[in-house]
Design an enzyme around this catalytic site. Structure first.
Site, PDB file in Angstrom:
ATOM      1  N   ASP A  40     -34.818 -38.748  64.908  1.00  0.00           N
ATOM      2  CA  ASP A  40     -35.394 -40.062  65.127  1.00  0.00           C
ATOM      3  C   ASP A  40     -34.169 -41.014  65.441  1.00  0.00           C
ATOM      4  O   ASP A  40     -33.162 -41.100  64.558  1.00  0.00           O
ATOM      5  CB  ASP A  40     -35.862 -40.394  63.723  1.00  0.00           C
ATOM      6  CG  ASP A  40     -36.779 -41.610  63.962  1.00  0.00           C
ATOM      7  OD1 ASP A  40     -37.058 -42.205  64.885  1.00  0.00           O
ATOM      8  OD2 ASP A  40     -36.987 -41.983  62.666  1.00  0.00           O
ATOM      9  N   ASP A 133     -38.982 -42.829  70.655  1.00  0.00           N
ATOM     10  CA  ASP A 133     -37.701 -42.633  69.871  1.00  0.00           C
ATOM     11  C   ASP A 133     -37.505 -41.643  68.736  1.00  0.00           C
ATOM     12  O   ASP A 133     -36.598 -41.500  68.086  1.00  0.00           O
ATOM     13  CB  ASP A 133     -37.287 -44.100  69.224  1.00  0.00           C
ATOM     14  CG  ASP A 133     -38.078 -44.379  68.172  1.00  0.00           C
ATOM     15  OD1 ASP A 133     -39.310 -44.014  67.920  1.00  0.00           O
ATOM     16  OD2 ASP A 133     -37.802 -45.284  67.355  1.00  0.00           O
ATOM     17  N   GLU A 134     -38.732 -40.762  68.786  1.00  0.00           N
ATOM     18  CA  GLU A 134     -38.527 -39.643  68.121  1.00  0.00           C
ATOM     19  C   GLU A 134     -39.413 -38.241  68.663  1.00  0.00           C
ATOM     20  O   GLU A 134     -40.267 -38.355  69.426  1.00  0.00           O
ATOM     21  CB  GLU A 134     -39.008 -39.893  66.552  1.00  0.00           C
ATOM     22  CG  GLU A 134     -40.643 -40.328  66.537  1.00  0.00           C
ATOM     23  CD  GLU A 134     -41.185 -40.466  65.324  1.00  0.00           C
ATOM     24  OE1 GLU A 134     -40.916 -39.817  64.451  1.00  0.00           O
ATOM     25  OE2 GLU A 134     -42.032 -41.549  65.112  1.00  0.00           O
TER      26      GLU A 134
END
Length: 447
Positions: A40, A133-134
């Site tokens: 993350d 973003d993860e």
């Protein structure tokens, strides 16, 4: 293992690395036997903005805007003031009035997200994106490829992201996806946490049931009403009781409470929809004022579909009124399209039905029932103008890519005009305007 120099010498608990003096030591008895990871990016949008403007490094930064908008991301300095994602901007700025507010630049964030994803795919083909973003990663069997176990490979990956991309990530390593996600949240930012079979239950047992995936506010409230507030409470109940309370989902939650999760890391996680939305600076009721905003959102969705090589066969309209009641309307069974006008027409028809005098604070539009771009906008003998429409919109896209989004505009995109004066009520909040930083911009109003 030291996360900074990778030294593996035995170091007494609580002390620094014997080789480089770093306090960032990674210890776990199962470190070499775990291969499922959750990665993350830390405060992603804000981290990208700080990377691009070093003057922001030591100041509180909020990505979002509009006095009636919400916080998209707050940096860790801003979070010390109690600011969190999805918080209304007026509350965030009341808590930290000296914060620097930056309008979101999603094109830039997507580009950085793709850079991080590229480095992930160099570790393993089993990468399951969860958001920009993860992602989950499965590094099972990659030891010979990288000359190291999963933990050491991920340590090197995190350092490489910092060095080459200029942002930081937090990593969770475990034996299944649920626990890897829990682990990655434990030591943010720049964290690396490990949960093995020996300690996972001790870690999750005292946590609230809301940490379990798939539990929303209503389900959590129902569980709390039944006396099930913590994960250990779920584990202590018989599965049959949970099934009676929650139906088929009860069995799933019982397994998660025992640290069991059989889900595999799926590398091809298909997008279910492509959408855009905006929150207004002032509530809007008139259809004539909502219409141009809807058109601009349809243009955004159209561009995102084209960039993703996708098309939609359903159009979804989203409206939130001044009392925060949310309504969604869907028009399905449409010919697959990427074109803004073909998204706009059904959305406008649904908007006309809903614009009954109700004041709205938010409007959104999306394309769902997605399919490959090759299936879109083929036309037939009854639709003689479609080929020309495709060419015109492609030409407009090329001009905008070269000269900017404002280079070509339809008259429909301009605000509603009444009595010779452009209405300002329909100006969207910060989720729509171009990106830009304005330290004096406390409310994020369009400049």
């Amino acid at each position: 293992m030291c996360r900074d120099c990778e030294a593996g010498e035995d170091t007494p608990e609580g002390e620094r690395c014997a080789r480089c003096g770093s306090p960032r030591l990674l210890r776990h008895p199962e470190l070499d036997r775990l291969a499922i990871a959750h990665v993350d990016c830390d405060a992603f949008y804000a981290a990208v903005e700080k990377r691009d403007d070093p003057a922001l490094r030591d100041v509180p930064v909020i990505v979002g805007g509009g006095t009636r908008g919400v916080v998209a991301t707050a940096c860790y300095i801003a979070r010390t003031y109690g600011i969190r994602s999805a918080m209304p901007m007026f509350k965030a700025l009341k808590a930290c009035p000296h914060a620097t507010v930056i309008r979101p630049n999603f094109d830039k964030y997507s580009a950085v997200g793709r850079e991080v994803r590229r480095l992930m795919l160099e570790l393993t083909p089993l990468v399951e994106p969860i958001s920009i973003d993860e992602a989950f990663l499965d590094l099972t069997g990659t030891e010979r490829v990288h000359g190291a176990g999963a933990a050491r490979t991920l340590v090197r990956f995190a350092r490489r992201v910092e060095r080459e991309i200029g942002i930081t990530v937090s990593v969770g390593l475990s034996y299944n996806k649920f626990l890897a996600k829990i682990a990655s949240d434990q030591e943010k930012p720049r964290g690396f946490s490990v949960l093995g079979r020996s300690d996972a239950l001790d870690v999750i047992s005292p946590r609230p049931v809301g940490i379990l995936p798939g539990i929303g506010r209503q389900t959590e409230a129902r569980l709390q009403k039944a006396g099930l507030r913590l994960v250990r409470d779920l584990r202590d109940r018989r599965p049959e009781e949970l099934i009676r309370l929650l139906g088929r989902d009860g069995e799933r939650l019982a397994r998660l409470a025992r640290g069991e999760d059989a889900r595999k890391v799926e590398p091809r996680r298909e997008a279910k929809s492509v959408s855009a939305e905006t929150t207004f600076n002032a509530d809007i009721a008139r259809f004539e004022e909502l219409e141009p905003i809807l058109w601009r959102l349809c243009e955004k969705v159209s561009l995102r579909l084209k960039r993703s090589s996708l098309a939609g066969r359903s159009v979804v309209l989203k409206l939130k009124d001044r009392n925060f009641r949310l309504a969604t309307r869907t028009r399905s069974g449409l010919p697959a399209t990427q074109l803004a006008r073909r998204l706009f027409e059904p959305a406008r028809a649904m908007l006309r039905d809903e614009a009954d005098g109700t004041y709205f604070r938010l409007i959104g539009v999306g394309a769902s029932d997605l399919c490959p771009a090759e299936e879109a906008d083929r036309g037939d003998l009854a639709d003689l103008h479609l080929a020309e429409e495709v060419k015109v919109e492609a030409a407009i896209d090329r001009i905008r890519e070269k000269f900017g989004a404002a280079a070509v505009q339809k008259g429909l995109a301009f605000p509603f005009v009444s009595a010779g004066t452009a209405s300002q009520a329909g100006a969207p909040a910060a989720s729509s305007p171009p990106s830009g930083r304005n330290p004096r911009n406390r409310g994020g109003e369009p400049g």
